[in-house]
Design an enzyme around this catalytic site. Sequence first.
Site, PDB file in Angstrom:
ATOM      1  N   ASP A 102       0.837  -1.198   0.000  1.00 41.19           N
ATOM      2  CA  ASP A 102       0.000   0.000   0.000  1.00 41.19           C
ATOM      3  C   ASP A 102       0.876   1.254   0.000  1.00 41.19           C
ATOM      4  O   ASP A 102       1.970   1.232   0.561  1.00 41.19           O
ATOM      5  CB  ASP A 102      -0.909  -0.032   1.244  1.00 41.19           C
ATOM      6  CG  ASP A 102      -2.121   0.864   1.097  1.00 41.19           C
ATOM      7  OD1 ASP A 102      -2.300   1.458   0.009  1.00 41.19           O
ATOM      8  OD2 ASP A 102      -2.884   0.987   2.061  1.00 41.19           O
ATOM      9  N   HIS A 159       3.021   3.141  -8.930  1.00 35.18           N
ATOM     10  CA  HIS A 159       2.821   1.721  -9.254  1.00 35.18           C
ATOM     11  C   HIS A 159       4.060   1.156  -9.959  1.00 35.18           C
ATOM     12  O   HIS A 159       4.479   0.042  -9.688  1.00 35.18           O
ATOM     13  CB  HIS A 159       1.578   1.534 -10.126  1.00 35.18           C
ATOM     14  CG  HIS A 159       0.302   1.929  -9.438  1.00 35.18           C
ATOM     15  ND1 HIS A 159       0.018   1.582  -8.145  1.00 35.18           N
ATOM     16  CD2 HIS A 159      -0.768   2.656  -9.881  1.00 35.18           C
ATOM     17  CE1 HIS A 159      -1.182   2.065  -7.816  1.00 35.18           C
ATOM     18  NE2 HIS A 159      -1.661   2.719  -8.835  1.00 35.18           N
ATOM     19  N   LEU A 179      11.139 -20.981  -4.349  1.00 36.16           N
ATOM     20  CA  LEU A 179      10.084 -20.103  -3.817  1.00 36.16           C
ATOM     21  C   LEU A 179       8.875 -20.170  -4.741  1.00 36.16           C
ATOM     22  O   LEU A 179       9.029 -20.263  -5.953  1.00 36.16           O
ATOM     23  CB  LEU A 179      10.594 -18.646  -3.802  1.00 36.16           C
ATOM     24  CG  LEU A 179       9.593 -17.576  -3.353  1.00 36.16           C
ATOM     25  CD1 LEU A 179       9.438 -17.617  -1.822  1.00 36.16           C
ATOM     26  CD2 LEU A 179      10.042 -16.178  -3.765  1.00 36.16           C
TER      27      LEU A 179
HETATM   28  C1  FPP Z   1      -1.763   0.299  -3.425  1.00 34.05           C
HETATM   29  O1  FPP Z   1      -1.298   1.598  -3.648  1.00 34.05           O
HETATM   30  C2  FPP Z   1      -1.344  -0.667  -4.366  1.00 34.05           C
HETATM   31  C3  FPP Z   1      -2.096  -1.307  -5.317  1.00 34.05           C
HETATM   32  C4  FPP Z   1      -3.363  -0.852  -5.918  1.00 34.05           C
HETATM   33  C5  FPP Z   1      -1.689  -2.600  -5.778  1.00 34.05           C
HETATM   34  C6  FPP Z   1      -0.228  -2.860  -5.860  1.00 34.05           C
HETATM   35  C7  FPP Z   1       0.289  -2.617  -7.183  1.00 34.05           C
HETATM   36  C8  FPP Z   1       1.601  -2.544  -7.483  1.00 34.05           C
HETATM   37  C9  FPP Z   1       2.702  -2.714  -6.521  1.00 34.05           C
HETATM   38  C10 FPP Z   1       1.975  -2.177  -8.846  1.00 34.05           C
HETATM   39  C11 FPP Z   1       2.044  -3.157  -9.885  1.00 34.05           C
HETATM   40  C12 FPP Z   1       1.980  -4.559  -9.597  1.00 34.05           C
HETATM   41  C13 FPP Z   1       2.433  -5.472 -10.445  1.00 34.05           C
HETATM   42  C14 FPP Z   1       2.365  -6.893 -10.075  1.00 34.05           C
HETATM   43  C15 FPP Z   1       3.049  -5.118 -11.705  1.00 34.05           C
HETATM   44  P1  FPP Z   1      -2.396   2.742  -3.645  1.00 34.05           P
HETATM   45  O2  FPP Z   1      -2.580   3.172  -5.057  1.00 34.05           O
HETATM   46  O3  FPP Z   1      -3.626   2.273  -2.954  1.00 34.05           O
HETATM   47  O4  FPP Z   1      -1.671   3.842  -2.804  1.00 34.05           O
HETATM   48  P2  FPP Z   1      -2.375   4.996  -1.914  1.00 34.05           P
HETATM   49  O5  FPP Z   1      -3.089   4.294  -0.783  1.00 34.05           O
HETATM   50  O6  FPP Z   1      -1.222   5.817  -1.447  1.00 34.05           O
HETATM   51  O7  FPP Z   1      -3.301   5.733  -2.837  1.00 34.05           O
END
Ligand code: FPP
Length: 229
Positions: free
Chosen positions: A14, A31, A126
């Site tokens: 997150d 991301h 893994l």
């Molecule tokens: C939360 O950050 C994260 C996600 C929505 C999912 C995780 C995605 C990635 C790490 C990127 C790509 C993944 C792959 C497998 C290529 P948020 O957008 O909710 O952050 P915020 O809470 O600060 O808005």
Amino acid sequence: MPKTTLKNLAIIMDGNGRWAQQRGLNRTKGHEQGAEIIRDVTVYCAKHPSIETVTFYAFSTENWKRPKLEVEFLMKLLDRYLQKELDTYQNNNVCFEAIGNIGAFSDKLQKRIKITEEATRNNTDLTHILALNYGGRAEITAAVNKLITEGKKEVTEADISSALQTPYSDIDLLIRTSGEERISNYLLWQISYAELYFTETLWPDFTTQELDEIVTDFEQRTRRFGGLA
Ligand code: FPP
């Protein structure tokens, strides 16, 4: 005192959006940087002597509510990530699996997921799992429906465990980054006795050094599973 063994690790990544916004960047940059961290953490886990699986929450059943452009970007990023990281999986003996309702993705992305799963199937250091279009309640509901279809009139906990999508029925340690302290419908069945660790670090700033500190913290915990120490 002997160390507590960490086999199954789960991570809620997150804070990508906040990381980008703090730098005046588009959320998508967060991301992109977040995907780089997944690779570093995967290599760490592959080299760790006791970790067998790591399961990353990459896209929840609720993430479709995000703006269309962000969702489209995440889908493209996932496709690029799998293409790029195939070498990482092969070089580190990592088996890739996806859980969640993959059928909702484009044919191209579904194909990429299947190709990556098949190419890495025999790797044994893994199992790296991406939870994609995943929701814990949906997973449990699907497991129960599968058992009903198989003719079960009554189910046991063991039946449900074995009908889940994950190759394990118990997570040992769940880490969530960015300071939020909630579960967000993640691996609900599997985290029943998980140790929880919440860090303020935003996912794109997360390092394997911090992970190593968290793992050391976990290894010193006493797990009682409802009994006595
Ligand atoms: C939360 O950050 C994260 C996600 C929505 C999912 C995780 C995605 C990635 C790490 C990127 C790509 C993944 C792959 C497998 C290529 P948020 O957008 O909710 O952050 P915020 O809470 O600060 O808005």
